[in-house]
Design an enzyme around this catalytic site. Structure first.
Site, mmCIF file in Angstrom:
data_model
loop_
_atom_site.group_PDB
_atom_site.id
_atom_site.type_symbol
_atom_site.label_atom_id
_atom_site.label_comp_id
_atom_site.label_asym_id
_atom_site.label_seq_id
_atom_site.Cartn_x
_atom_site.Cartn_y
_atom_site.Cartn_z
ATOM 1 C CD GLU A 154 -8.167 -2.851 -4.539
ATOM 2 O OE1 GLU A 154 -6.962 -2.712 -4.496
ATOM 3 O OE2 GLU A 154 -8.426 -3.904 -3.974
ATOM 4 C CD GLU A 307 -3.466 -0.444 -3.206
ATOM 5 O OE1 GLU A 307 -3.735 -1.913 -3.785
ATOM 6 O OE2 GLU A 307 -4.588 0.007 -2.491
#
Length: 661
Positions: A154, A307
């Site tokens: 991320e 995710e």
């Protein structure tokens, strides 16, 4: 490269999630082996936050525990997405390199104790990140368990330290060439901001009043490029030892720190993390929004859901659980929108640490739980859909998505505080989704010829190249809707003079905006066709366009211009939801864009994926509370039988996937 190599290795679509065996003992590992087999897990992400274990001291690596886990998973038929752990440096790094810790815009220094405690521009951090990536790739580049490389996690937390300042100045030299060009681009004659040396330029740290918007925009561009350079360094280090695909999990929240188009061009395939921001049908709309963005950033190729929260919906005041059936339905919805796999964060819910309450595939309650039973059901469904791997989604409508415009609409001193880029982008996509139309996102400078209809909901910033591209799109037969406050600044955030929006787009729209007139909070305008509007209005005049709807004083509010073979529409205000949906429906009809299955009620979704060999599959998802019969015939993959009685009846929350004749 694409997901094809991964899905070929797996024998179908990916299913699994982040796995952190270092948090558990051997008895739990034995249970994990059995439960992963039961849930049909075929891909596990390892090592995302394991830097302190892998490199307990600078330059000293300990791989024995990871060797054991890779061998164990491989023996049970679970492939590994091996991550570089660079999103969470270990405590020794903080002590050894205090200058690499992040500094906020206000000048506060952050310390170790969380994740993302580093400055991406710090040489020591970049050196350490390359080191651990190189060490992992050298040891595991040919390990039979590894199917995929996962760089970082991320990207990208922003830093304003002196390293960032030095990097920003280097970037400005490369982009602009000279100080004179920087001063001209930023308009530094205003407020006596003219720079006489490179050393005078700083990141947009906290200051007395509004920042220079050109400076802020360039810093956001710089930081995204810095993140991409950091990704490339690790990727290059891995490729010395491995030919496997490499990706990073892009986060798609309501903020934007990266140019995701640029990242999409670099990744072997796009992978994203997605967490719904509201429950119910809103979560379904948000899932479609995230899936369509992911597919578009990768150029329409299949992508990977790296995710999702097993039972996580972020509400305003609480983290809400998913309702029964939503784990399956959200996963299948991502597959419908082009994903070649559905993974979760994480496999087993942590018993300690900052994310102790983050949901997982195996919750604290264990395998005897609703959540794990639904995970097993979802794993079985994903396995049944193996034949879809590599197929694509084709759209006839697109929403223009521009990172620079997003950053520009976050500038200080805008005429209205209600100019919300992500909300406006979502609204345009939602109108198409509600109409049953699958949409792509597209960059305003990209080739738009595949689309019959293009919505430009918030093109605040518009380059000369984009303006010409949109003009040409209309001239060649496209239908384009441009919305208010678009094309008002150029790529350096300098105001367009002579009327808005930018030429030559204005030519295709047949209008000239003279004045922006934001509205007071709660003010409502009633247009000549009965539609209600608020937030914003404009003084504009037609220069070849027809007035479709007018303000109360007769001024044009909504216009349409026939131009070349196409039509350029301009909306100078914010319609209410009903009016906006009606307008989008009208545009769809004019552009002859139809849903694959017309007549479905709100909340019932139909999306088609197609393969190069002519095969196609139809996903049907009922996000509503009432059953619905869909009159379509095909082989239903989840029940493994032909659809009966002329179609499929979807119960509330139901899902069906048909192989079409």
């Amino acid at each position: 490269m694409s997901t094809s190599r991964l899905t070929a290795r797996l024998g179908g679509l990916a299913f699994g999630g982040d796995y952190n065996p270092e948090q558990w003992d051997q008895e739990t590992w034995k249970e994990d082996d059995a439960l992963m087999s039961r849930a049909r897990v075929n891909l596990a992400t390892l090592g995302v936050f394991s830097w302190a274990l892998l490199e307990p001291e600078e330059g000293r690596y300990e791989f024995a525990w990871l060797d054991q886990q890779l061998d164990r998973l491989h023996s049970y038929g679970v492939a590994v997405d091996l991550a570089t752990p660079t999103a969470s440096p270990p405590p020794w790094f903080t002590l050894a390199h205090p200058d690499a810790m992040p500094i906020t815009a206000e000048g506060a220094g952050l310390v170790h104790g969380s994740r993302d405690t580093y400055c991406l521009a710090a040489p020591a951090y970049r050196r350490a990140a390359r080191g651990i990536a190189t060490a992992l790739a050298a040891r595991y580049g040919e390990h039979p368990a590894v199917a995929l490389w996962h760089v970082h996690n991320e990207y990208a937390a922003i830093c304003y330290c002196d390293h960032a300042a030095a990097g920003f100045r280097r970037w400005l030299r490369e982009r602009h060439g000279s100080l004179d060009t920087v001063n001209a681009a930023w308009g530094t004659a205003f407020w006596s901001q003219r720079y006489g040396s490179w050393e005078e330029i700083l990141p947009p740290r906290a200051t007395q009043w509004h920042h220079n918007p050109g400076q802020v925009l360039d810093f956001r561009r710089y930081w995204s490029d810095e993140a991409l350079a950091a990704y490339r360094e690790q990727c290059d280090a891995i490729r010395v030892h491995s030919e496997l695909p490499v990706t990073t999990n892009l986060m798609l929240p309501g903020y934007q720190n990266l140019d995701l188009w640029a990242f999409g061009r670099e990744l072997d395939f796009v992978s994203i993390d997605h967490y719904p921001v509201a429950p119910g049908v809103e979560a379904a709309a948000d899932t479609a929004f995230g899936g369509d963005r992911a597919r578009s950033f990768g150029g329409g190729k299949p992508w990977l859901l790296m995710e999702q929260g097993t039972s996580t919906v972020y509400g305003e005041n609480a983290t809400l659980p998913k309702e029964p059936g939503e784990i399956l339905r959200h996963s299948v919805q991502h597959l419908a929108h082009g994903a070649d796999g559905a993974l979760f964060f994480q496999w087993r819910q942590s018993s300690s640490g900052a994310e102790i309450w983050h949901s997982a595939m195996v919750p604290h309650a264990g395998a005897d739980s609703r959540i794990f039973r639904e995970i097993c059901e979802t794993g079985e469904v994903v396995a049944r859909l193996a034949e879809l791997a590599g197929s694509k989604v084709v759209a006839e409508a697109a929403v223009l998505h521009d990172t620079d415009s997003w950053w520009g609409l976050e500038s200080q001193g805008l005429p209205s505080k209600d100019l919300d880029y992500p909300g406006t982008l979502r609204r345009a996509h939602r109108a198409l989704w509600d109409a049953g139309v699958t949409a792509d996102f597209a960059h305003p400078e990209s080739d738009l010829s595949a689309y019959r209809l293009v919505l430009a909901p918030a093109l605040h910033l518009l380059s000369d190249a984009a303006a010409e591209n949109l003009r040409g799109y209309v001239e060649q037969g496209g239908t384009l809707l441009v919305q208010y406050f678009s094309g008002v600044v150029d790529e350096n955030y300098r105001a367009r003079t002579g009327g808005y929006p930018a030429e030559p787009l204005r030519e295709a729209l047949g209008i000239r905006v003279e004045e922006h007139r934001p509205l007071a909070a709660g003010a409502v305008l009633r247009l000549s066709d009965g539609m209600a509007a608020g937030v914003w209005s404009e003084y504009l005049r037609t220069e070849g366009a027809d007035t479709v709807a007018a303000y109360a004083d007769g001024r044009p509010a909504l216009t349409r211009a026939a131009y070349g073979e196409g039509a350029g529409w301009y909306l100078s205000t914010r319609l209410d939801d009903a009016g906006y949906s009606a307008l989008v429906s009208r545009l769809l009809s004019e552009a002859e864009v139809r849903p694959f299955l017309p007549g479905l009620p709100p909340g019932v979704e139909a999306v088609r994926r197609s393969a190069d060999d002519g095969r196609s599959w139809l996903f049907l998802l009922n996000h509503g509370r009432e059953p619905w019969h869909v009159p379509v015939v095909g082989w239903e993959l989840l029940s493994d039988r032909q659809s009966a009685d002329g179609g499929v009846t979807l119960p509330p929350g139901g899902v069906a996937v048909l192989r079409l004749p």
